[in-house]
Design an enzyme around this catalytic site. Structure first.
Site, mmCIF file in Angstrom:
data_model
loop_
_atom_site.group_PDB
_atom_site.id
_atom_site.type_symbol
_atom_site.label_atom_id
_atom_site.label_comp_id
_atom_site.label_asym_id
_atom_site.label_seq_id
_atom_site.Cartn_x
_atom_site.Cartn_y
_atom_site.Cartn_z
ATOM 1 N NE ARG A 159 8.663 18.976 -27.751
ATOM 2 C CZ ARG A 159 9.455 19.971 -27.688
ATOM 3 N NH1 ARG A 159 10.523 19.799 -28.195
ATOM 4 N NH2 ARG A 159 9.156 20.895 -27.109
ATOM 5 C CG ASP A 207 18.023 26.179 -34.021
ATOM 6 O OD1 ASP A 207 17.552 26.977 -33.623
ATOM 7 O OD2 ASP A 207 17.464 24.280 -33.894
#
Length: 303
Positions: free
Chosen positions: A60, A172
Site C-alpha cells: 500500500r 471514518d
C-alpha cells in the site's frame, strides 16, 4: 486541510532526485521502520499490524512512495522518522494502511431486519411524535457503500409508510474514503448487489461512460447522508446522543479486547434508550462489560 504531495518538503537534492528509481516488489521497509509505523497506527487508530501484515503495508505504501517522488520504501522511512516528515505525512500514512473493505448490501440480513423490525419498533417507541427523525450512524463508513445502502432501504420504507424522517451519518478515519463518499461516484460493478428496482430509483449513469463505467447516487439520497472524519480511538465523539441505530460492522476484529470495549461503550453512550448497535457477524460483545439485549445475530438493543 490535508497537504498535497507538492506541498511536502522532500529530503533530497536535485541531483538525488534525478537518480530516483521506481519502487518495486523487491523494495521493503526495514523491520525498524515497519515497527515504528505499526506502533503509530496502533496508538493513533487502534488497528493492530502484526509482522504478518508487513507485505500488505509495503504494497500500500509503494503508491505513496511514487506520489512523493521518493526512490524506495527505505527513503520513505527516512523521510518519516529521520527528517521530520511525519507531521506532514500522518494523514496520508493513515489513509494508506487502514483497511477499507466495503460493499453495497453487505450482510444483507441486517438491512432486512432494519426494514422489517427495527424501524417499525423504533417508530412505535416514539408514537407520541409526529414523523420522528430516525438517526442512523455508519461508524466505519469507508467509501460510503453502507451509508448509501441504508439510505436506499430507508427511502423505500419511507415511501411505503410516510410516518418518519431519517438522517444518516457516515464516519471514518480515512479522509480519502470520506471524499469518495461525498462524491458518491462508484464503479458500476460495485453496485451489482443492489436490487434492480433500487438501481433504477437511486443510481444515475453517465451519458457518455468512460473506459470504466461509473454511477452516482441520486442527489435526493446524497442530501440525507453526511460524512465526517472520526477516529474511534478518540476519548469522546462530537455527535448526537440520541442516535437510533449504529452500524459498526467488521471493524472490531482489528482492535484488541481492551480497545473493543472502550469503543463499544463510547458508541452505546450515543444511542437513545431502545436504540440498536449492529456488529459484523464475525464479531461479538463476549468478554466485554457492556450489557445490552441481543435481539438477533450481532444485533443488540440498549435498555
Amino acid at each position: 486541510m490535508p497537504l498535497s504531495p507538492g506541498d511536502i518538503p522532500l529530503p533530497f537534492s536535485a541531483q538525488q532526485a534525478a537518480a530516483r528509481l521506481e519502487p518495486t516488489d523487491d523494495d521493503h521497509l526495514s523491520l525498524r521502520d515497519f515497527k515504528r509505523i505499526a506502533d503509530l497506527i496502533s496508538t493513533e487508530v487502534g488497528i493492530k499490524l502484526p509482522p504478518t501484515k508487513r507485505l500488505m503495508v509495503e504494497g500500500r505504501l509503494r503508491k505513496r512512495v511514487r506520489a512523493l517522488g521518493l526512490a524506495s520504501l527505505d527513503h520513505y522511512g527516512a523521510y518519516l522518522f529521520q527528517r521530520d516528515g511525519l507531521a506532514a505525512e500522518r494523514t496520508f500514512l493513515i489513509n494508506a494502511v487502514t483497511t477499507n473493505k466495503t460493499d453495497f448490501f453487505r450482510e444483507p440480513e441486517h438491512f432486512d431486519l432494519l426494514e422489517d423490525r427495527l424501524v417499525p419498533d423504533l417508530i412505535e417507541l416514539r408514537r407520541g411524535e409526529r414523523k420522528p427523525l430516525l438517526k442512523i450512524w455508519s461508524a466505519a463508513s469507508s467509501t460510503g457503500a453502507e451509508a448509501y445502502t441504508l439510505a436506499m432501504v430507508l427511502a423505500d420504507l419511507l415511501a411505503q409508510r410516510q410516518d418518519f424522517r431519517f438522517a444518516i451519518l457516515g464516519t471514518d478515519i480515512s479522509t480519502a474514503v470520506l471524499e469518495q463518499g461525498v462524491r458518491a461516484i462508484y464503479p458500476t460493478e460495485l453496485l451489482a448487489p443492489v436490487p434492480p428496482a433500487k438501481q433504477q430509483r437511486y443510481l444515475m449513469h453517465a451519458r457518455k461512460p468512460g473506459m470504466r463505467p461509473e454511477v452516482r447516487i441520486v442527489p435526493e439520497l446524497r442530501r440525507l447522508v453526511h460524512f465526517a472524519r472520526l477516529n474511534l480511538m478518540d476519548t469522546s465523539y462530537p455527535f448526537d446522543r440520541d442516535v437510533d441505530v449504529i452500524f459498526l460492522r467488521n471493524v472490531l476484529i482489528y482492535f484488541d479486547k481492551a480497545d473493543q470495549e472502550k469503543v463499544i461503550l463510547r458508541l452505546v453512550s450515543h444511542l437513545r434508550p431502545g436504540g440498536y448497535l449492529i456488529l459484523g457477524h464475525s464479531e461479538s460483545m463476549i468478554g466485554t462489560t457492556v450489557t445490552m439485549r441481543q435481539v438477533a445475530p450481532a444485533v443488540f438493543q440498549k435498555a
